[in-house]
Design a protein around this motif. Sequence first.
Motif, PDB file in Angstrom:
ATOM      1  N   ASN A   1       2.023  -0.273 -10.790  1.00  0.00           N
ATOM      2  CA  ASN A   1       2.304  -1.405 -11.108  1.00  0.00           C
ATOM      3  C   ASN A   1       3.803  -1.582 -11.156  1.00  0.00           C
ATOM      4  O   ASN A   1       4.218  -2.859 -10.527  1.00  0.00           O
ATOM      5  CB  ASN A   1       1.402  -1.965 -12.454  1.00  0.00           C
ATOM      6  CG  ASN A   1      -0.032  -1.774 -12.184  1.00  0.00           C
ATOM      7  OD1 ASN A   1      -0.370  -2.250 -11.164  1.00  0.00           O
ATOM      8  ND2 ASN A   1      -0.620  -1.463 -13.216  1.00  0.00           N
ATOM      9  N   LEU A   2       4.523  -1.069 -11.699  1.00  0.00           N
ATOM     10  CA  LEU A   2       5.841  -1.251 -11.765  1.00  0.00           C
ATOM     11  C   LEU A   2       6.445  -1.221 -10.391  1.00  0.00           C
ATOM     12  O   LEU A   2       7.328  -2.081 -10.002  1.00  0.00           O
ATOM     13  CB  LEU A   2       6.653  -0.079 -12.691  1.00  0.00           C
ATOM     14  CG  LEU A   2       8.267  -0.085 -12.601  1.00  0.00           C
ATOM     15  CD1 LEU A   2       8.546  -1.273 -13.326  1.00  0.00           C
ATOM     16  CD2 LEU A   2       8.679   1.155 -13.371  1.00  0.00           C
ATOM     17  N   VAL A   3       6.165  -0.260  -9.536  1.00  0.00           N
ATOM     18  CA  VAL A   3       6.615   0.022  -8.160  1.00  0.00           C
ATOM     19  C   VAL A   3       6.189  -1.173  -7.337  1.00  0.00           C
ATOM     20  O   VAL A   3       7.247  -1.750  -6.793  1.00  0.00           O
ATOM     21  CB  VAL A   3       6.082   1.377  -7.644  1.00  0.00           C
ATOM     22  CG1 VAL A   3       6.637   1.664  -6.114  1.00  0.00           C
ATOM     23  CG2 VAL A   3       6.793   2.551  -8.519  1.00  0.00           C
ATOM     24  N   LYS A   4       5.043  -1.639  -7.489  1.00  0.00           N
ATOM     25  CA  LYS A   4       4.595  -2.578  -6.623  1.00  0.00           C
ATOM     26  C   LYS A   4       5.299  -3.969  -7.224  1.00  0.00           C
ATOM     27  O   LYS A   4       5.598  -4.778  -6.289  1.00  0.00           O
ATOM     28  CB  LYS A   4       2.972  -2.868  -6.941  1.00  0.00           C
ATOM     29  CG  LYS A   4       2.385  -1.756  -6.232  1.00  0.00           C
ATOM     30  CD  LYS A   4       0.814  -1.898  -6.119  1.00  0.00           C
ATOM     31  CE  LYS A   4      -0.104  -1.004  -5.376  1.00  0.00           C
ATOM     32  NZ  LYS A   4      -1.305  -0.992  -5.620  1.00  0.00           N
TER      33      LYS A   4
ATOM     34  N   ASP B   1       0.845  -0.992   0.211  1.00  0.00           N
ATOM     35  CA  ASP B   1       0.098  -0.081   0.140  1.00  0.00           C
ATOM     36  C   ASP B   1       0.849   1.294  -0.037  1.00  0.00           C
ATOM     37  O   ASP B   1       0.489   2.314  -0.846  1.00  0.00           O
ATOM     38  CB  ASP B   1      -0.842  -0.054   1.279  1.00  0.00           C
ATOM     39  CG  ASP B   1      -1.819  -1.390   1.151  1.00  0.00           C
ATOM     40  OD1 ASP B   1      -2.217  -1.628  -0.015  1.00  0.00           O
ATOM     41  OD2 ASP B   1      -2.401  -1.282   2.145  1.00  0.00           O
ATOM     42  N   ARG B   2       2.008   1.216   0.873  1.00  0.00           N
ATOM     43  CA  ARG B   2       2.934   2.366   0.912  1.00  0.00           C
ATOM     44  C   ARG B   2       3.627   2.522  -0.369  1.00  0.00           C
ATOM     45  O   ARG B   2       3.508   3.953  -0.902  1.00  0.00           O
ATOM     46  CB  ARG B   2       3.805   2.325   2.068  1.00  0.00           C
ATOM     47  CG  ARG B   2       3.667   2.739   3.083  1.00  0.00           C
ATOM     48  CD  ARG B   2       5.052   2.987   4.226  1.00  0.00           C
ATOM     49  NE  ARG B   2       5.854   1.886   3.861  1.00  0.00           N
ATOM     50  CZ  ARG B   2       5.737   0.643   4.845  1.00  0.00           C
ATOM     51  NH1 ARG B   2       4.814   0.729   5.891  1.00  0.00           N
ATOM     52  NH2 ARG B   2       6.784  -0.160   4.529  1.00  0.00           N
ATOM     53  N   ALA B   3       3.785   1.429  -1.125  1.00  0.00           N
ATOM     54  CA  ALA B   3       4.576   1.576  -2.349  1.00  0.00           C
ATOM     55  C   ALA B   3       3.741   2.260  -3.455  1.00  0.00           C
ATOM     56  O   ALA B   3       4.068   3.043  -4.244  1.00  0.00           O
ATOM     57  CB  ALA B   3       5.063   0.150  -2.970  1.00  0.00           C
ATOM     58  N   GLY B   4       2.179   1.631  -3.405  1.00  0.00           N
ATOM     59  CA  GLY B   4       1.521   2.343  -4.423  1.00  0.00           C
ATOM     60  C   GLY B   4       1.334   3.903  -4.094  1.00  0.00           C
ATOM     61  O   GLY B   4       1.209   4.497  -5.023  1.00  0.00           O
ATOM     62  N   ALA B   5       1.049   4.245  -2.886  1.00  0.00           N
ATOM     63  CA  ALA B   5       1.025   5.618  -2.594  1.00  0.00           C
ATOM     64  C   ALA B   5       1.970   6.454  -2.980  1.00  0.00           C
ATOM     65  O   ALA B   5       2.176   7.494  -3.266  1.00  0.00           O
ATOM     66  CB  ALA B   5       0.688   5.672  -0.958  1.00  0.00           C
ATOM     67  N   ASN B   6       3.256   5.844  -2.524  1.00  0.00           N
ATOM     68  CA  ASN B   6       4.494   6.526  -3.031  1.00  0.00           C
ATOM     69  C   ASN B   6       4.619   6.735  -4.571  1.00  0.00           C
ATOM     70  O   ASN B   6       5.100   7.855  -5.219  1.00  0.00           O
ATOM     71  CB  ASN B   6       5.885   6.059  -2.412  1.00  0.00           C
ATOM     72  CG  ASN B   6       5.866   6.089  -1.054  1.00  0.00           C
ATOM     73  OD1 ASN B   6       5.463   7.149  -0.445  1.00  0.00           O
ATOM     74  ND2 ASN B   6       6.424   5.160  -0.429  1.00  0.00           N
ATOM     75  N   ALA B   7       4.297   5.798  -5.290  1.00  0.00           N
ATOM     76  CA  ALA B   7       4.354   5.668  -6.613  1.00  0.00           C
ATOM     77  C   ALA B   7       3.349   6.863  -7.120  1.00  0.00           C
ATOM     78  O   ALA B   7       3.688   7.666  -8.286  1.00  0.00           O
ATOM     79  CB  ALA B   7       3.908   4.410  -7.483  1.00  0.00           C
ATOM     80  N   GLU B   8       2.308   6.963  -6.732  1.00  0.00           N
ATOM     81  CA  GLU B   8       1.117   7.969  -6.956  1.00  0.00           C
ATOM     82  C   GLU B   8       1.892   9.502  -6.682  1.00  0.00           C
ATOM     83  O   GLU B   8       1.711  10.425  -7.525  1.00  0.00           O
ATOM     84  CB  GLU B   8       0.069   7.818  -6.205  1.00  0.00           C
ATOM     85  CG  GLU B   8      -0.936   6.670  -6.963  1.00  0.00           C
ATOM     86  CD  GLU B   8      -2.290   6.474  -6.210  1.00  0.00           C
ATOM     87  OE1 GLU B   8      -2.746   7.394  -5.380  1.00  0.00           O
ATOM     88  OE2 GLU B   8      -2.626   5.227  -6.356  1.00  0.00           O
TER      89      GLU B   8
ATOM     90  N   PHE C   1       4.887  10.131  -6.736  1.00  0.00           N
ATOM     91  CA  PHE C   1       5.904  10.689  -7.403  1.00  0.00           C
ATOM     92  C   PHE C   1       5.549  10.705  -8.976  1.00  0.00           C
ATOM     93  O   PHE C   1       6.425  10.710  -9.759  1.00  0.00           O
ATOM     94  CB  PHE C   1       7.278  10.036  -7.092  1.00  0.00           C
ATOM     95  CG  PHE C   1       7.873  10.496  -5.746  1.00  0.00           C
ATOM     96  CD1 PHE C   1       8.426  11.546  -5.629  1.00  0.00           C
ATOM     97  CD2 PHE C   1       7.568   9.713  -4.637  1.00  0.00           C
ATOM     98  CE1 PHE C   1       9.103  12.026  -4.555  1.00  0.00           C
ATOM     99  CE2 PHE C   1       8.329  10.077  -3.518  1.00  0.00           C
ATOM    100  CZ  PHE C   1       8.757  11.196  -3.351  1.00  0.00           C
ATOM    101  N   GLU C   2       4.304  10.237  -9.149  1.00  0.00           N
ATOM    102  CA  GLU C   2       3.543  10.088 -10.462  1.00  0.00           C
ATOM    103  C   GLU C   2       4.476   8.891 -11.414  1.00  0.00           C
ATOM    104  O   GLU C   2       5.006   9.278 -12.856  1.00  0.00           O
ATOM    105  CB  GLU C   2       3.909  11.446 -11.376  1.00  0.00           C
ATOM    106  CG  GLU C   2       2.831  12.160 -10.680  1.00  0.00           C
ATOM    107  CD  GLU C   2       2.767  13.492 -11.556  1.00  0.00           C
ATOM    108  OE1 GLU C   2       3.621  14.021 -12.595  1.00  0.00           O
ATOM    109  OE2 GLU C   2       1.897  14.757 -11.137  1.00  0.00           O
ATOM    110  N   VAL C   3       4.706   7.978 -10.584  1.00  0.00           N
ATOM    111  CA  VAL C   3       5.241   6.729 -11.299  1.00  0.00           C
ATOM    112  C   VAL C   3       4.263   5.545 -11.395  1.00  0.00           C
ATOM    113  O   VAL C   3       3.452   5.356 -10.524  1.00  0.00           O
ATOM    114  CB  VAL C   3       6.659   6.377 -10.337  1.00  0.00           C
ATOM    115  CG1 VAL C   3       7.337   5.354 -10.978  1.00  0.00           C
ATOM    116  CG2 VAL C   3       7.640   7.332 -10.083  1.00  0.00           C
TER     117      VAL C   3
END
Length: 101
Positions: free
Chosen positions: A80-83, A66-73, A75-77
């Motif tokens: 799915n890649l980040v997760k 969940d944190r990875a997804g929130a951080n991706a959003e 930083f506009e990355v």
Amino acid sequence: MANNDANRGRADGVSLDELREEIEEIDRDLVELIARRTYVADTIAEVKDERDLPTTDEGQEQRVMDRAGANAEQFEVDSNLVKAIFRLLIELNKVEQRENR
């Protein structure tokens, strides 16, 4: 379109070699961060072993994802890649924990 204009301005003012050097620096930073994360994960594994806790903690894994997804959003990355990267890190840590038990 504005994002393309910003990228075009940067490309006009920076050489390809400079951009590649920047990528090399970022890659080193990423490897350093992975090493730090692995060290902390190994320490967590030791604590789990001392306390006879299971290797897998699905609730914690979900919080990490969940944190990875929130951080991706943030930083506009691509989330799915980040997760996918974080899933790989988690799985590698679990394999190492199982092998060391």
